[in-house]
Write a protein that holds these residues in place. Structure first.
Motif, mmCIF file in Angstrom:
data_model
loop_
_atom_site.group_PDB
_atom_site.id
_atom_site.type_symbol
_atom_site.label_atom_id
_atom_site.label_comp_id
_atom_site.label_asym_id
_atom_site.label_seq_id
_atom_site.Cartn_x
_atom_site.Cartn_y
_atom_site.Cartn_z
ATOM 1 N N LEU A 1 0.867 -1.186 0.000
ATOM 2 C CA LEU A 1 0.000 0.000 0.000
ATOM 3 C C LEU A 1 0.902 1.234 0.000
ATOM 4 O O LEU A 1 1.508 1.560 1.018
ATOM 5 N N ASP A 2 1.005 1.883 -1.143
ATOM 6 C CA ASP A 2 1.864 3.060 -1.249
ATOM 7 C C ASP A 2 1.038 4.292 -1.579
ATOM 8 O O ASP A 2 -0.095 4.194 -2.053
ATOM 9 N N GLY A 3 1.662 5.453 -1.360
ATOM 10 C CA GLY A 3 0.995 6.703 -1.716
ATOM 11 C C GLY A 3 1.541 7.845 -0.895
ATOM 12 O O GLY A 3 2.328 7.629 0.031
ATOM 13 N N PRO A 4 1.122 9.068 -1.218
ATOM 14 C CA PRO A 4 1.652 10.254 -0.535
ATOM 15 C C PRO A 4 1.117 10.408 0.888
ATOM 16 O O PRO A 4 0.158 9.734 1.275
ATOM 17 N N ALA A 5 1.746 11.322 1.630
ATOM 18 C CA ALA A 5 1.349 11.584 3.022
ATOM 19 C C ALA A 5 -0.109 12.010 3.094
ATOM 20 O O ALA A 5 -0.573 12.807 2.284
ATOM 21 N N VAL B 1 0.259 -6.575 5.365
ATOM 22 C CA VAL B 1 -0.146 -5.381 4.635
ATOM 23 C C VAL B 1 0.932 -4.363 4.976
ATOM 24 O O VAL B 1 1.044 -3.940 6.132
ATOM 25 N N ALA B 2 1.776 -4.015 3.999
ATOM 26 C CA ALA B 2 2.875 -3.082 4.255
ATOM 27 C C ALA B 2 2.571 -1.757 3.592
ATOM 28 O O ALA B 2 2.226 -1.717 2.408
ATOM 29 N N GLU B 3 2.705 -0.680 4.360
ATOM 30 C CA GLU B 3 2.437 0.630 3.772
ATOM 31 C C GLU B 3 3.690 1.478 3.726
ATOM 32 O O GLU B 3 4.551 1.373 4.608
ATOM 33 N N GLY B 4 3.832 2.270 2.658
ATOM 34 C CA GLY B 4 4.994 3.145 2.528
ATOM 35 C C GLY B 4 4.932 3.974 1.268
ATOM 36 O O GLY B 4 3.866 4.471 0.881
ATOM 37 N N ARG B 5 6.109 4.141 0.644
ATOM 38 C CA ARG B 5 6.194 4.906 -0.602
ATOM 39 C C ARG B 5 6.744 4.040 -1.732
ATOM 40 O O ARG B 5 6.548 4.341 -2.895
#
Ligand code: C5P
Length: 193
Positions: free
Chosen positions: A5-9, A109-113
């Protein structure tokens, strides 16, 4: 199995990632917290070697060298420092190595950029979560300009710039309820299982 799961702040990654992990019985990995931990140390020791830091997750708590830093890493200042040290290739290499080691231990489920592009290009499900800059700034309680500056720094750095993986599914959360976003992502997982 991995959901990247990636995306901006401020796109809603943390809230959504936690809820998706709970719905699926997966473990949640907050990679931003790891950059924030390195930022915390770098603020007092600019030469800190990220590879030597002991960063652990204990449920909702984040432990840095045994100290509970869960609250300290959440300030807007810590976010700014994290975004600056995240441009350092040595920091990224150390944290990506640590993240790969963690996600190899189970379903995450890993979130980051950079999860879908760098950390785990083989992730079974990749989501690029977005929302309008205004909505994201409001959620983060920071000025729109500070948010767009951070976006620009994340997107323009040489090492692992923030960008959607070619095979990521884009989900715009502007005006959507969390439940709707979570259902959509759980549906994507169901389709590949
Ligand atoms: O997501 P969060 O706001 O906690 O991340 C803090 C900062 O860490 C981001 O602004 C970004 O610069 C950096 N980061 C990163 N790669 C990740 C996660 C976070 O560069 N995978």
């Amino acid at each position: 199995m991995l959901v990247a799961l990636d995306g901006p702040a401020g796109a809603g990654k943390s809230t959504v990632a936690r809820a998706v992990a709970e719905a699926l019985g997966f473990t949640y990995l907050d990679t931003g917290a790891m950059y924030r931990c390195v930022g915390l140390r770098a603020a007092v020791d600019p030469d800190v070697d990220a590879a030597t830091l002991d960063i652990r997750f204990d449920g909702e708590r984040v432990l840095l060298d045994g100290e509970d830093v869960s609250d300290t890493i959440r300030t807007p200042e810590a976010g700014q420092v994290a975004s600056r040290i995240a441009t350092d290739p040595a920091v990224r290499e150390a944290l990506v190595t640590a993240q790969r080691r963690i996600i190899a231990t189970g379903d995450f489920v890993a979130e980051g950029r950079d999860i879908g592009t760098v950390v785990a290009p083989d992730a079974e499900v990749k989501v690029w979560l977005t929302a309008s800059a205004e909505e994201r700034a409001r959620r983060r309680e920071i000025p729109v300009q500070e948010l767009t500056e951070r976006d620009e720094r994340d997107a323009s750095r040489e090492t692992s710039p923030m960008k959607p993986a070619d095979d990521a599914v884009e989900v715009d959360t502007t005006g959507l309820a969390i439940d709707e976003v979570v259902a959509r992502i759980v549906g994507l997982v169901g389709a590949v299982r």
